[in-house]
Design an enzyme around this catalytic site. Sequence first.
Site, mmCIF file in Angstrom:
data_model
loop_
_atom_site.group_PDB
_atom_site.id
_atom_site.type_symbol
_atom_site.label_atom_id
_atom_site.label_comp_id
_atom_site.label_asym_id
_atom_site.label_seq_id
_atom_site.Cartn_x
_atom_site.Cartn_y
_atom_site.Cartn_z
ATOM 1 N N ASP A 268 82.273 -43.986 23.555
ATOM 2 C CA ASP A 268 82.384 -45.188 24.380
ATOM 3 C C ASP A 268 83.228 -46.235 23.658
ATOM 4 O OD1 ASP A 268 80.511 -45.678 22.406
ATOM 5 O OD2 ASP A 268 78.866 -46.149 23.749
ATOM 6 N N ASN B 90 66.822 -49.695 24.763
ATOM 7 C CA ASN B 90 66.523 -49.674 26.205
ATOM 8 C C ASN B 90 66.720 -48.286 26.817
ATOM 9 O OD1 ASN B 90 69.277 -49.397 26.328
ATOM 10 N ND2 ASN B 90 69.654 -51.144 27.655
ATOM 11 N N HIS C 37 69.491 -46.352 26.472
ATOM 12 C CA HIS C 37 70.857 -45.928 26.815
ATOM 13 C C HIS C 37 71.361 -44.872 25.836
ATOM 14 C CE1 HIS C 37 72.911 -49.524 24.468
ATOM 15 N NE2 HIS C 37 72.832 -48.467 23.680
ATOM 16 N N GLU D 153 73.671 -47.360 30.629
ATOM 17 C CA GLU D 153 72.526 -48.268 30.646
ATOM 18 C C GLU D 153 71.514 -47.807 31.697
ATOM 19 O OE1 GLU D 153 72.325 -50.301 28.337
ATOM 20 O OE2 GLU D 153 74.038 -51.627 28.055
HETATM 21 C C1 GLP Z 1 75.393 -48.873 20.915
HETATM 22 C C2 GLP Z 1 76.275 -47.671 21.293
HETATM 23 C C3 GLP Z 1 75.492 -46.404 21.314
HETATM 24 C C4 GLP Z 1 74.561 -46.363 20.119
HETATM 25 C C5 GLP Z 1 73.496 -47.422 20.266
HETATM 26 C C6 GLP Z 1 72.502 -47.495 19.099
HETATM 27 O O1 GLP Z 1 75.282 -49.804 21.900
HETATM 28 N N1 GLP Z 1 76.984 -47.802 22.520
HETATM 29 O O2 GLP Z 1 76.417 -45.309 21.326
HETATM 30 O O3 GLP Z 1 73.942 -45.105 20.061
HETATM 31 O O4 GLP Z 1 74.069 -48.677 20.500
HETATM 32 O O5 GLP Z 1 73.040 -48.119 17.982
HETATM 33 P P1 GLP Z 1 72.312 -48.135 16.568
HETATM 34 O O6 GLP Z 1 72.495 -46.780 15.989
HETATM 35 O O7 GLP Z 1 72.999 -49.202 15.788
HETATM 36 O O8 GLP Z 1 70.876 -48.445 16.835
#
Ligand code: GLP
Length: 248
Positions: free
Chosen positions: A75, A134, A136, A141
């Site tokens: 993404d 949340n 995702h 989302e």
């Molecule tokens: C972000 C990304 C995700 C990621 C998630 C968790 O928003 N778009 O691809 O998996 O948050 O991030 P973290 O590993 O910092 O908790």
Amino acid sequence: MPKCKTYLVQVIIARDYRHLSETAAGVVAGAVIAKPQLALCLPTGNTPKGLYRELIRLYREKRIDFSRVSFFNLDEYLGLRADHTQSFRAYLWREFLNYVNVRRANVYAPDENYEETIRRAGSIDLLISGIGTNGHIAFNEPGSSKTSRTRIVELAQSTLQGMRQHFAPGELPTEAITVGIGTVLEARRVLLLASGHNKADVFARALTERPSSELPASFLQNHPNVTAIADEDAARVYKDISHERIQT
Ligand code: GLP
């Protein structure tokens, strides 16, 4: 509606974050050795940083060769230049790609032709995902459909809240482009990573609740080849639930 099978997700509980990172790197290394021209889809965030460090180490020890691997970003924020420090393209180079023998032409970020680019690469062999608190995955989302493809999405309020600290006022992106749940489910293999207490609830729910758009990560149960790796902190609630099930 086609009948939708659910599968048991294979869960590996790692001792700690380092063990999680080493285990995940082992999966990636094994996949690259088995198929040197692997199509590999990669996440950002804090969770995979240890995995990237470990892969760099394996590369330096000449135990892994990335020269034929194709890399796909899961993404990206909309409206950020590629060289903005918070862009996911910049992240991936900074945390990983700069230090291994990747070919620049083999690195892709989501755009309007992404599904076609993925198809031309022979589809994703291994997709690695983190999980948002949340529920995702990538930027799918809550509310995302199971058949969604690469598209532009609005970021959830809870996601924006977490991002605020990293952006100057007025610079905060409110939209992103992300692979869809349908795109994720078409990958040959998925590796889900979760680390830390704040992921314990969502990790357990994603693996045990009936798959629904409310919790997009739960759709991973509809994929036949998912391995979830969680450290002890992230696996705490999941362990309680699965223990209860074994008891009854
Ligand atoms: C972000 C990304 C995700 C990621 C998630 C968790 O928003 N778009 O691809 O998996 O948050 O991030 P973290 O590993 O910092 O908790």
